[in-house]
Write a protein that holds these residues in place. Structure first.
Motif, PDB file in Angstrom:
ATOM      1  N   ARG A 170       0.795  -1.219   0.000  1.00 53.95           N
ATOM      2  CA  ARG A 170       0.000   0.000   0.000  1.00 53.95           C
ATOM      3  C   ARG A 170       0.829   1.271   0.000  1.00 53.95           C
ATOM      4  NH1 ARG A 170      -4.247  -2.175   4.431  1.00 53.95           N
ATOM      5  NH2 ARG A 170      -2.430  -3.429   4.921  1.00 53.95           N
TER       6      ARG A 170
ATOM      7  N   PRO B   1      -0.077   5.405  -5.702  1.00 52.26           N
ATOM      8  CA  PRO B   1      -1.535   5.331  -5.789  1.00 52.26           C
ATOM      9  C   PRO B   1      -1.997   4.058  -6.481  1.00 52.26           C
ATOM     10  CG  PRO B   1      -0.668   6.842  -7.435  1.00 52.26           C
ATOM     11  CD  PRO B   1       0.492   6.464  -6.552  1.00 52.26           C
TER      12      PRO B   1
ATOM     13  N   ARG C 112     -10.457   7.937  -3.068  1.00 52.95           N
ATOM     14  CA  ARG C 112      -9.706   9.041  -2.457  1.00 52.95           C
ATOM     15  C   ARG C 112     -10.470   9.627  -1.277  1.00 52.95           C
ATOM     16  NH1 ARG C 112      -8.670  10.189  -8.011  1.00 52.95           N
ATOM     17  NH2 ARG C 112     -10.340  11.742  -8.012  1.00 52.95           N
TER      18      ARG C 112
ATOM     19  N   THR D 219      -7.980   6.168   0.289  1.00 50.12           N
ATOM     20  CA  THR D 219      -7.096   5.375  -0.565  1.00 50.12           C
ATOM     21  C   THR D 219      -6.669   6.215  -1.766  1.00 50.12           C
ATOM     22  OG1 THR D 219      -8.179   3.298   0.041  1.00 50.12           O
ATOM     23  CG2 THR D 219      -6.885   3.291  -1.975  1.00 50.12           C
ATOM     24  N   SER D 220      -5.393   6.461  -1.893  1.00 44.38           N
ATOM     25  CA  SER D 220      -4.896   7.212  -3.038  1.00 44.38           C
ATOM     26  C   SER D 220      -5.147   6.418  -4.314  1.00 44.38           C
ATOM     27  CB  SER D 220      -3.393   7.482  -2.872  1.00 44.38           C
ATOM     28  OG  SER D 220      -2.883   8.172  -3.993  1.00 44.38           O
ATOM     29  N   ALA D 221      -5.779   7.035  -5.281  1.00 45.30           N
ATOM     30  CA  ALA D 221      -6.142   6.317  -6.506  1.00 45.30           C
ATOM     31  C   ALA D 221      -6.206   7.287  -7.672  1.00 45.30           C
ATOM     32  CB  ALA D 221      -7.490   5.618  -6.340  1.00 45.30           C
ATOM     33  N   ARG D 222      -5.915   6.768  -8.857  1.00 48.27           N
ATOM     34  CA  ARG D 222      -6.056   7.560 -10.084  1.00 48.27           C
ATOM     35  C   ARG D 222      -6.436   6.625 -11.220  1.00 48.27           C
ATOM     36  NH1 ARG D 222      -0.071   8.762 -12.465  1.00 48.27           N
ATOM     37  NH2 ARG D 222      -1.369   9.741 -14.041  1.00 48.27           N
TER      38      ARG D 222
END
Length: 306
Positions: free
Chosen positions: A123, A127, A160, A164-167
């Motif tokens: 983790r 991201p 996000r 949770t960092s996400a893209r």
């Protein structure tokens, strides 16, 4: 009079965006999704799903709900009838399926590293990258949008929002037009899609630059689309494969060769967390890689049949 009608038309369109005319699942008035349909979409925990037979190269897939009744109606309303306000609740459901897949992958990575030095918890490595399976170009033109990409963007926002960092990396492209899948069985769909997807030039670098990688789509039936997307992403993510093939492979005519699990048998080492699940082990460092969908065929939820 004409100007007045035009003004009323614009006001009606604007009102429908803010206050939808009907629930996308059951048709109840003035609701994006009514409470009953929201429960059908996200009331139960997402589950691991797998079609039978599973196509070669299909990663582990989690789905939020079975593709039936209100869920089916909501997905069709978003995809085919332009009910774009449904992207929010559909994206929330997809985010839940992504979290379920990541929990399983991260748990597998920790278990694989138990008792020795290894990748550990993935983790902290960047991201989460959501890679949507693209619709056919002609379908995007007809619908006026790409449903999977729109839902993926909503899911990334939900991830996000909840920490949770996400893209979204919309790097997959169709290399050539394929036949309509609706009348094809599972084997025919695999053959129809073989080699149909590729990562756009430069996309491989982006794929290797993040943390966990999750293929996302609105629906899984036979799994052929996700398996083909997996093949394309794995090929572009492997430095050895990319350096040999090069960006010129993007957009070529259909290949007669379909390496369903390209790169996996050659045990290339790469940077990134350890792959959990069926492709992990053996001391090979891989990216955490899985797939998530809003809905899957009800039969695919019978994962315990094995």
């Amino acid at each position: 009079m004409s100007g007045s009608r035009t003004l009323r038309g614009w006001w009606t369109d604007l009102t429908d965006l803010v206050l939808p005319a009907e629930c996308g699942g059951c048709g109840r008035a003035r609701a994006v999704l009514c409470p009953r349909c929201r429960t059908a979409l996200g009331g139960a925990p997402p589950r691991r799903v797998r079609p039978e037979p599973a196509p070669p190269g299909l990663p582990e897939v989690h789905a939020a709900a079975p593709y039936a009744d209100e869920v089916r109606a909501a997905l069709l309303a978003h995809k085919e009838r332009g009910a774009l306000s449904l992207a929010g609740p559909l994206g929330t459901a997809l985010a839940g399926a992504v979290r379920a897949g990541l929990r399983e992958a991260w748990t597998g990575a920790r278990d694989a590293d138990a008792g020795g030095a290894g990748a550990g918890d993935a983790r902290g490595r960047g991201p989460v990258l959501l890679v949507p399976v693209p619709s056919a170009r002609r379908a995007v033109r007809t619908r006026g949008h790409d449903p999977a990409r729109r839902i993926a963007l909503a899911a990334a926002g939900e991830l996000r929002r909840t920490g949770t960092s996400a893209r979204v990396l919309a790097v997959l492209r169709q290399r050539y037009a394929v036949a309509d899948q609706s009348g094809l069985d599972a084997r025919q769909r695999v053959a129809n899609l073989a080699g149909a997807l590729a990562v756009a030039p430069g996309g491989g670098v982006l794929l290797r630059g993040g943390g966990a990688l999750v293929l996302v789509d609105d629906l899984m039936t036979t799994g052929a689309s996700l398996a083909e997307a997996s093949r394309a992403v794995r090929a572009a993510s492997a430095p050895a494969v990319e350096s040999r093939a090069g960006p010129a492979t993007y957009g070529r005519a259909k290949s007669a060769v379909y390496p369903a699990e390209a790169g996996e048998g050659r045990e290339e080492r790469k940077t990134g967390p350890r792959m959990a699940g069926r492709y992990g082990g053996g001391g090979v460092i891989r990216e955490v890689f899985c797939a998530a969908v809003v809905a899957a065929s009800p039969d695919s939820f019978e994962i315990n049949r094995n």
